[in-house]
Every structure is written in C-alpha cells, then in structure tokens.
Design a protein around this motif. Structure first.
Motif, PDB file in Angstrom:
ATOM      1  N   GLY A 218       0.776  -1.195   0.004  1.00  0.00           N
ATOM      2  CA  GLY A 218       0.049   0.156  -0.031  1.00  0.00           C
ATOM      3  C   GLY A 218       0.904   1.293  -0.244  1.00  0.00           C
ATOM      4  N   ARG A 219       2.080   1.144  -0.016  1.00  0.00           N
ATOM      5  CA  ARG A 219       2.895   2.388   0.056  1.00  0.00           C
ATOM      6  C   ARG A 219       3.571   2.565  -1.275  1.00  0.00           C
ATOM      7  N   HIS A 220       3.828   3.973  -1.872  1.00  0.00           N
ATOM      8  CA  HIS A 220       4.432   4.088  -2.836  1.00  0.00           C
ATOM      9  C   HIS A 220       6.167   3.804  -2.611  1.00  0.00           C
ATOM     10  N   ILE A 221       6.857   2.995  -3.319  1.00  0.00           N
ATOM     11  CA  ILE A 221       8.172   2.623  -2.986  1.00  0.00           C
ATOM     12  C   ILE A 221       9.327   3.501  -4.074  1.00  0.00           C
ATOM     13  N   ASP A 222       9.045   3.573  -5.090  1.00  0.00           N
ATOM     14  CA  ASP A 222       9.769   4.228  -6.113  1.00  0.00           C
ATOM     15  C   ASP A 222       9.061   4.451  -7.273  1.00  0.00           C
ATOM     16  N   THR A 223       9.475   5.477  -8.111  1.00  0.00           N
ATOM     17  CA  THR A 223       8.909   5.712  -9.481  1.00  0.00           C
ATOM     18  C   THR A 223      10.321   6.194 -10.204  1.00  0.00           C
ATOM     19  N   ARG A 224      10.650   5.585 -11.086  1.00  0.00           N
ATOM     20  CA  ARG A 224      11.788   6.028 -12.000  1.00  0.00           C
ATOM     21  C   ARG A 224      11.661   5.579 -13.494  1.00  0.00           C
ATOM     22  N   PRO A 225      12.366   6.182 -14.488  1.00  0.00           N
ATOM     23  CA  PRO A 225      12.320   5.955 -15.588  1.00  0.00           C
ATOM     24  C   PRO A 225      12.514   4.462 -16.197  1.00  0.00           C
ATOM     25  N   MET A 226      11.992   4.133 -17.054  1.00  0.00           N
ATOM     26  CA  MET A 226      12.015   2.546 -17.481  1.00  0.00           C
ATOM     27  C   MET A 226      13.453   2.222 -17.567  1.00  0.00           C
ATOM     28  N   PRO A 227      14.217   3.122 -18.544  1.00  0.00           N
ATOM     29  CA  PRO A 227      15.320   2.476 -18.769  1.00  0.00           C
ATOM     30  C   PRO A 227      16.590   2.497 -17.697  1.00  0.00           C
ATOM     31  N   GLU A 228      15.977   3.103 -16.769  1.00  0.00           N
ATOM     32  CA  GLU A 228      17.064   2.863 -15.694  1.00  0.00           C
ATOM     33  C   GLU A 228      16.937   1.861 -14.900  1.00  0.00           C
ATOM     34  N   MET A 229      15.689   1.044 -15.049  1.00  0.00           N
ATOM     35  CA  MET A 229      15.537  -0.008 -14.412  1.00  0.00           C
ATOM     36  C   MET A 229      15.808  -1.214 -14.952  1.00  0.00           C
ATOM     37  N   THR A 230      16.595  -2.245 -14.206  1.00  0.00           N
ATOM     38  CA  THR A 230      16.395  -3.645 -15.031  1.00  0.00           C
ATOM     39  C   THR A 230      15.374  -4.618 -14.365  1.00  0.00           C
ATOM     40  N   GLN A 231      15.148  -5.621 -14.796  1.00  0.00           N
ATOM     41  CA  GLN A 231      13.963  -6.417 -14.402  1.00  0.00           C
ATOM     42  C   GLN A 231      14.306  -6.865 -12.684  1.00  0.00           C
ATOM     43  N   ASP A 232      15.614  -7.192 -12.579  1.00  0.00           N
ATOM     44  CA  ASP A 232      15.760  -7.272 -11.047  1.00  0.00           C
ATOM     45  C   ASP A 232      15.610  -6.455 -10.256  1.00  0.00           C
ATOM     46  N   ASP A 233      16.006  -5.081 -10.884  1.00  0.00           N
ATOM     47  CA  ASP A 233      15.683  -3.981  -9.850  1.00  0.00           C
ATOM     48  C   ASP A 233      13.989  -3.825  -9.284  1.00  0.00           C
ATOM     49  N   ILE A 234      13.321  -3.956 -10.453  1.00  0.00           N
ATOM     50  CA  ILE A 234      11.967  -3.738 -10.044  1.00  0.00           C
ATOM     51  C   ILE A 234      11.445  -5.096  -9.311  1.00  0.00           C
ATOM     52  N   VAL A 235      12.018  -6.273  -9.304  1.00  0.00           N
ATOM     53  CA  VAL A 235      11.350  -7.391  -8.680  1.00  0.00           C
ATOM     54  C   VAL A 235      12.145  -7.115  -7.222  1.00  0.00           C
ATOM     55  N   ARG A 236      13.162  -6.593  -7.035  1.00  0.00           N
ATOM     56  CA  ARG A 236      13.827  -6.282  -5.653  1.00  0.00           C
ATOM     57  C   ARG A 236      12.940  -5.075  -5.001  1.00  0.00           C
ATOM     58  N   LEU A 237      12.462  -4.112  -5.674  1.00  0.00           N
ATOM     59  CA  LEU A 237      11.506  -3.194  -5.255  1.00  0.00           C
ATOM     60  C   LEU A 237      10.309  -3.689  -4.790  1.00  0.00           C
ATOM     61  N   MET A 238       9.532  -4.492  -5.639  1.00  0.00           N
ATOM     62  CA  MET A 238       8.331  -5.065  -5.427  1.00  0.00           C
ATOM     63  C   MET A 238       8.351  -5.990  -4.229  1.00  0.00           C
ATOM     64  N   VAL A 239       9.205  -6.752  -4.117  1.00  0.00           N
ATOM     65  CA  VAL A 239       9.331  -7.812  -2.900  1.00  0.00           C
ATOM     66  C   VAL A 239      10.108  -7.163  -1.534  1.00  0.00           C
ATOM     67  N   GLY A 240      10.931  -6.257  -1.736  1.00  0.00           N
ATOM     68  CA  GLY A 240      11.513  -5.860  -0.729  1.00  0.00           C
ATOM     69  C   GLY A 240      12.908  -6.847  -0.295  1.00  0.00           C
ATOM     70  N   ARG A 241      13.264  -7.825  -1.097  1.00  0.00           N
ATOM     71  CA  ARG A 241      14.075  -8.728  -0.852  1.00  0.00           C
ATOM     72  C   ARG A 241      14.688  -9.291  -1.967  1.00  0.00           C
ATOM     73  N   ASP A 242      15.918  -9.742  -2.092  1.00  0.00           N
ATOM     74  CA  ASP A 242      16.102 -10.547  -3.507  1.00  0.00           C
ATOM     75  C   ASP A 242      15.408 -11.912  -3.746  1.00  0.00           C
ATOM     76  N   VAL A 243      14.925 -11.984  -4.661  1.00  0.00           N
ATOM     77  CA  VAL A 243      14.014 -13.276  -5.002  1.00  0.00           C
ATOM     78  C   VAL A 243      15.115 -14.104  -6.326  1.00  0.00           C
TER      79      VAL A 243
END
Lengths: 512, 329
Positions: A218-243
């Motif tokens: 329910g909280r806003h974690i981050d908003t960034r331009p897509m080209p600056e993010m890898t899929q791993d980055d997004i997953v890490r932000l979503m889960v809050g830990r490394d999957v």
C-alpha cells in the motif's frame, strides 16, 4: 516532459478495515505510459479504482489538470475522459460486438436501432485496434476470452479518452493481439493520452512503459524512468528482498512410476498422448493455448471422458478406472484447476470449509463434525503454507489470488494425494506467494508425490520442473530432460504442430 | 494478539452463544415487536385461543419449511410441496377410510408418497439437467391431479382416528407441534454438523468446484429433494389430522407460504447460505402475523397485502444485515 501533469495524486490513502493504500503521491503526464506494478495486494487495484471513480479515497486528493478531481462514479470519471479497462470483463455476452461497443449511445431513430450505422461505427472502432477481421455482428459470447478482452479495450476507446487505465490487459491475449494492443497504446500516446498500465509481466513493461511506479504493502516505493531499471531492480523493489530464480537446480531423484498414460485421446483436443510420471518428480507440460494441456489434465482427472487410451496408477499393469473426479480423488489424484474462482473455490465460504472439502473423513466422525479437530488441522495447514488471513473463518473470496491458491494447495495437502495435477498454479499469483508455492511443490516432490504441472510461463517450468513435456496441436511432441532444454527448443516444439497449417495461436506466456 | 489466543483455544461457550444470538436477534426482535403490537391493538390477542391457533398453524408449514431450507441452500426450488402434501393426505385418507388401515400404516404410506414425489423431482432435474423450477412446477400439477383422482375430488372424512395428532396434550401443545420442533432441531444439527450439511452448503455455493474436489453433487441433490418430499408427506398427515379429513384442495398456494417463511428467515435464494432455526422463526413471523391480523379484524385482502409487505421488508433488512456482517469481517 510537460511541466503540468495530466493527473496528480497527493497523499492518497484508502482504509477498509486496515489500510490498503497510504500516502501515495504520483504524477502522470499526457502522452506517457506509467507502469504500475507490485505484488498482489500491494494496492495497485485500489489506486486504479480510485482514479477510475470506482471507490473514493479515505485521504489525499487528485488533480486532473488544474482542477480538483474527485469522481463519485465510474460514469463521472468517464465523462471527464478517465477510463479503465477492468480485469473482469464487463461485456454482455448475448449482445453483439457492435452493441457492446456502443452500448450507452446506440445510434437510433425514434427508439429503433440503426443497424447499418451501428455496425459500421463498430467496424471502424475495431479496425483501430487491428481487429477488423471480427464481424461486429458476432455475439460476444461466441468470441474467445482474448478477443473479448480486446472488445472491452475497444469499448473504452469510444469517445473522449484522456487517461486510460489498463489492468493486466494481456493476461488472456495471444501475442498477435498483444502486438495490436501495443501498437494501439503507441497511437494513444501520440494523441496525448496518459496511460496507467498495470502488469506483473516485467518484459512487457520494458517494451512499452516510459516510467515505472512500484507499490508495496500500500505504499509508494519508487518511481523511475524505465530505461534506468532492470527487471531485477523492479523485482527487488516489489518484494523488498532478493528473489533468486534457480534456473539450474539439480534434477530431483525420481522414484517408481506413479502415473502412466497410454494413447489418451479425446477428439482433436488430445490425440494419442502417452507419458509417465514418477514419484518425487515435477513433470511440466508446456504448449500454446489450445494445445490440449488443460484438456489432458481433465482427462486424467476423469472430468472429461476419453475416446481412447488407458491410465495406469502405481506401476500397475491393469488400467485404472477413472470415470469421474470422485473416483480420481478416491484413487489419490488431485487437481488444482486453472480457474480457481469458478472451478476451485467456494468463494463465500471460509478457509476452513474450503480446505477440508476433499477429505471430509478427517474432520467428521461417523458423519458428524469434529470442530476442534478441524480447526486444529486447518490451522496447521495455514501455518505451513503461510496463508495470510485474519482467521481460518475468513471467506476465501476476500483473500488475494496468491492466498486463494494456497488454500487449494492446502486442500490437496489435507487430502494427501499421491499425484497432483496443477493447471497454471501461479496464474495471478504475486511473486512472494509464488515462491511459497514453489517451495511447497518442492516439499511434495521430496515426500514422494508425483506432480504434473501445466504452465504458460516457460521460465517457471524451466526453474521448477525436472522434465518438460511439450504439447502442440493436441499431440505430445517431445519430452525434455532437465539440462537438455533451452527456451528456444521448447518454443520450437510448441509451435511444431502448427507449422504449415497457419493457425498457430501463440500465447502471451510463451514469449519470454 | 487476540487472534493468537483465540486460535489456540477453542471458542468458548460465551462466544458461541453471542454468535447464536447475533444470528437470530433480528428475527426475535421482529417477533417480540409483532406480539407487542398485536397485544396492544387487541385485548384478545394474549389468550389461549390465539396460542392454540398459532400452535396449530405451525407444524405443517414448519416441517415443509425445514425441507425447503435445504432445497434453497443447494440453490434449488420446489414449487410442488403444497400439491404433494395434498396427495399424501389423500392417499392416507383413502387408506384409513376405504381400506381401514391403522394410522401408523397410513403415516407410512403418506411419507412414502411424499418421498417418491420428491425423489422424482430430484432425479428428473439432475438426470436431464433441467431447472428445478420447471420440474417441480410440473410435479405441482401432477400431484394435484393425482390427489383429485385418488379422492374422486371429494373430501375424505377420517374422523377421530387421526385427530389426536393435532390435539393439545399436557401443557397445551400437540404431538404434531412436538414433532415439528424435533425435526427443526434435528435438521439444524444435520445442516451444521454433518458431512451431508457441509456438502449441501458447498453445492449451493459452487457445484462445479465441489465436483472437481471429488464430491459427486448428484446423489446429494436427489436426497435433498427427496427429504423435502418426505416432509411434505408428513405435513399432509398433520394437515389431515387438523381437518380430520383429507381434502384434495388442501395446501393450494402452500408452497409460497413455505418459501416466504424460509426467505424471511434469511436463507438465500442463490444458495449456499441458510439456517433451519432462522426458518423456524420465519414460520413464527408468518403465523403470528396471520393470527394477529385476524384478531384485529383485518380483512382477507388487507391481510394479504400486509403479509406481502412484510416478506419484502424482511428480505431488504436481511440484505443490510448481511452487508454489515461482510463489512465487519
């Protein structure tokens, strides 16, 4: 980027019993695609429903351009050009495509519909998303789910549209339809429409999103331009830990044969399929939509009747008689259905009732209920599977997709089947719950169960399975051992049955 | 924290009691309010005769309403109960009057007739996947016609041999009333505590999910309709004992009173939700209303209008109650 956002949210929050969204602020600019992503239950749907006028925020406010924006209904939001394509289809299946597209402003003369004008308008509308091959006079109910979804999208493009919210639009689309959709999104962007695109599918986001906004709990974690993010980055932000995805785990040791299928056929859907499943292994079934995978599972489970072929259990040489799901369950086979809401769960009933459904004998003695024993058994399963709920009495309809799926797993754990058939077990399940489900499958395999798993997600099959059988156009074309497969040769096999016929319907999940 | 503690300890008697009261409190309040209202409007309302009228009214409807609750829980419907009741009474009347059978054999035959009609309802709708509405509408006509044929369209006077069933015993209640109460309690236990009850609720919620979980819904559905038929047969006997006769015209429209009682009790027509105890309160509401309105001198048309309004208002109130419950959870 324009200095003036099309839509600005400030400190948006929504509280039902507990807060599901708190203090979320964002900007959406005209002509951009803002991807909204996060686990199930992260607040994506709530946020988009607030914007589309389906629910009101508890705190915070929205600005549409320079004016405050607080739509009281979906209708009001649509009047202001804010539209949302819902995950659940809102189409009337008995009416035609054209009637559905123009439902709230049917062209008419003194109350009578002007058919020709209606169909012509609809045809033009469908053409804009590349679906001009669908006759607008077709009743919607006769279309496949993917096409229905496209009609739903087309409907929202009728009339004024400044802001479009797409909630998992590609979940049921074929890759060709996805292409059309993405072309259409590009065209909308060029027209200056702001788009909020909700999806789990990270590869899609990379293709079409300009910026990505991640929510968690329910909280806003981050908003960034897509080209600056890898899929791993997004997953890490979503889960809050490394999957970590274990793509090269060792093959599990396989025991004796628990299920063998010989020459199983039903019409054109399943033709002469043979395979064997061993204790302690996970056998994947890959293929395109319509390749006959779900149909194969239903045949094994006795939900449909085979025209030909035999099923053998536990290495026996006499064919097992499985005439119905009742006898399948009695003989130790369980099925996790593809559509858990329609075919798996009693949505209005509690976790407790849903869990023990397939094994009443364990909680009833001589036909009478043993409440304490049932609560204890279900409580233990809830802990094992980490089902998130306030109580085992909570109706499963209130749970997130991942937790609902865990309840179905709990049901078959409670039954203790030796063969478990899994049809898209992680569809609509968020990444955290997915990991729990994989772990549970691992445990089941380790306990000597045989698991047969259908999935449209090749990466998932490659990370979870010991062997992968590939079906194409109703036939089982090849079985790959762990270590032999590549994404390329799996896909090649999946397409092989359609070569030369020109009716391949590749699906979204195979395009990773 | 509190969740942790309540999970490890089984819910205590107090919370069970609170839950039970919570479930029925609305109906109890409505009943008390009605009794108070009629009591203040008519000085004769608080009298033995009113009590006897109500107690006599209840058993036949209550027994059928119990079976109807089961049918509505599995998302079915049965329109034939009134006719099946009349047919069962007719056959019992013939048996006692023309063949000189003893009462217990007549009861047996009446219940057999009801069971057969109910089982046919179930078997036909399950085997051909027909809507129960249509099948039982057909049975409504078939059973009524059969009742006329069996009796030659004449009321069969049975007399004293059957009357005692509905006559007050010690404490002023009749054997039929006690039977009805016993059936309500038994059916409540079956619904909430037995495998059969759990399966009924499951089938009413999602039949396909039940099938794929390895439970065959078909025999359970047939059994539910058969049970309601059995109850209609028993109600036929009770009805005959009140009249001391088997009237082929008895129970016309009774199916609607029965369904109304069940719905007032809060059982959902969509299936998956319902309570036998609440149904019993629903029966009480209808019969207190009936007797009360008669006491205050309401005309038959007025009675029907008011009864109709009560049914609709009850369902609206139940909807709000359900919504509030969902919001709380």
């Amino acid at each position: 980027m324009n200095p003036m956002p099309l839509l600005r949210g400030e400190g948006l929050g929504k509280t039902y019993v507990t807060p599901v969204l708190s203090g979320v602020s964002f900007d959406l600019y005209a002509g951009e695609v803002l991807a909204l992503t996060g686990e199930n239950g992260a607040g994506k749907s709530t946020l988009s429903k607030i914007i589309a006028g389906l629910t009101e925020p508890t705190t915070g406010r929205l600005m549409l351009g320079e004016t405050p924006y607080a739509p009281a209904s979906r209708h009001e939001a649509e009047r202001l050009g804010v539209r949302m394509v819902l995950q659940e289809l809102g189409l009337v299946s008995t009416l035609t495509v054209a009637e559905n597209l123009l439902l709230d402003h049917l062209p008419s003369r003194s109350g009578f519909i002007r058919r020709n004008e209606l169909n012509e308008l609809a045809r033009r509308q469908m053409a804009t998303i590349g679906l001009d091959y669908i006759d607008p006079r077709t009743p919607v109910g006769e279309l496949g789910v993917g096409h229905q979804q496209m009609v739903e999208i087309a409907r929202n493009l009728v009339g004024d549209c400044r802001l479009l919210i797409l909630d998992e639009p590609t979940a049921t689309l074929t890759s060709r339809e996805i292409e059309h959709l993405f072309t259409q999104i590009a065209a909308l962007k060029a027209r200056g429409v702001g788009i909020i695109y909700i999806s789990h599918r990270l590869d899609e986001l990379a293709q079409i999103a300009d910026r990505v906004m991640v929510l968690r709990d329910g909280r806003h974690i981050d908003t960034r331009p897509m080209p600056e993010m890898t899929q791993d980055d997004i997953v890490r932000l979503m889960v809050g830990r490394d999957v970590r995805e274990e793509l090269d785990r060792p093959r599990r040791p396989a025991g004796k044969e628990v299920l063998s299928v010989r020459g199983l056929s039903r019409g054109k859907a399943v033709q002469d399929v043979s395979l064997s499943l061993h204790a302690g292994e996970v056998l994947g079934v890959a293929g395109l939509v319509g390749a006959g995978r779900t149909e194969l599972l239903r045949l094994i489970y006795g939900a449909d009747h085979a025209d030909a072929g035999d099923i053998f259990l536990d290495g026996s040489s006499t064919p097992a008689h499985i005439s119905s799901p009742v006898s399948a369950v009695r003989q130790g086979i369980g099925l996790v259905t593809e559509d858990r809401k329609a075919q798996g769960l009693l949505l209005t009933q509690s976790i407790r009732v849903n869990t023990t459904l397939a094994n009443m004998a364990a909680v009833f003695r001589k036909g009478w209920w043993q409440p304490a024993s049932e609560r204890q058994q279900v409580g233990a399963l809830r802990d094992t599977l980490a089902i998130k709920a306030y109580s085992i009495e909570q109706p499963v309809g209130e749970l997130s997709g991942g937790n609902q799926q865990k309840v179905i797993f709990a049901r078959w754990l409670h039954r203790d089947c030796k063969v478990l058939l899994l049809d898209e077990p992680t569809r609509g399940v968020d990444i955290g719950a997915r990991a729990d489900i994989y772990a549970q499958m691992d445990k089941l395999a380790a306990a000597g169960k045989g698991l047969l798993m259908v999935s449209s997600d090749l990466r998932e099959l490659m990370s979870v399975c010991d062997r992968i059988a590939v079906m194409s156009a109703g036939r089982l074309v090849s079985i790959f051992e762990r270590g032999q497969w590549t994404q390329h040769n799996l896909l090649e096999a999946a397409f092989s049955g359609y070569l030369g016929t020109g009716n391949a319907q590749p699906e979204a999940g195979s395009q990773h | 924290m509190s969740d942790m503690t309540s999970k490890s300890v089984s819910p205590g008697f107090r919370s069970t009691l609170r839950g039970a009261l919570g479930n029925y409190i609305g109906l109890v309040i409505a009943l008390v309010a009605m009794v108070a209202l009629f009591g203040s409007l008519s000085e004769y309302f608080f009298s033995v005769s009113t009590f006897v009228t109500i107690a006599n009214d209840i058993p036949a409807i209550a027994i059928m309403a119990v079976g109807m609750t089961y049918v509505l829980i599995i998302a079915g419907i049965d329109l034939s109960v009134g006719s099946v009741m009349a047919l069962a009474a007719a056959v019992a009347g013939i048996a006692m009057v023309q063949w000189q059978w003893p009462l217990y054999l007549a009861i047996f035959v009446a219940m057999g007739v009801g069971l057969l009609a109910g089982a046919l309802n179930g078997i036909i709708s399950v085997a051909w996947c027909l809507p129960a509405f249509i099948v039982t509408l057909g049975m409504l006509e078939i059973a009524r016609g059969s009742a006329y044929i069996a009796t030659g369209s004449r009321t069969q006077y049975i007399g004293g041999a059957i009357e005692w069933l509905s006559s007050p015993m010690l404490g002023g209640v009749s054997p039929a009333f006690i039977m009805a109460i016993a059936i309500v309690i038994g059916a409540h236990l079956v619904l909430t505590r037995s495998v059969f009850g759990r399966y009924m609720i499951g089938i009413g919620t999602n039949e396909e999910a039940m099938r794929l979980a390895g439970v065959d819904p078909r025999p359970i559905k047939v059994a539910v309709y058969a049970i309601l038929g059995l109850m209609a047969g028993l109600a036929g006997i009770i009805q005959a004992s009140r009249l001391e006769a088997a009237d082929p015209n008895a129970g016309i429209g009774a199916e609607l009173v029965v369904i109304a009682s069940v719905v007032i009790g809060g059982t959902s027509l969509m299936g998956g939700r319902g309570s036998v105890i609440s149904t019993f309160f629903g029966v009480l509401v209808i019969s207190v209303l009936e007797a009360g309105l008669a006491q205050v001198g309401a005309s038959e048309p007025t009675k029907r209008i008011i009864t109709g309004c009560v049914i609709i208002v009850a369902v609206i109130l139940d909807m709000y109650r359900e919504r509030r419950r969902n919001r709380r959870s």
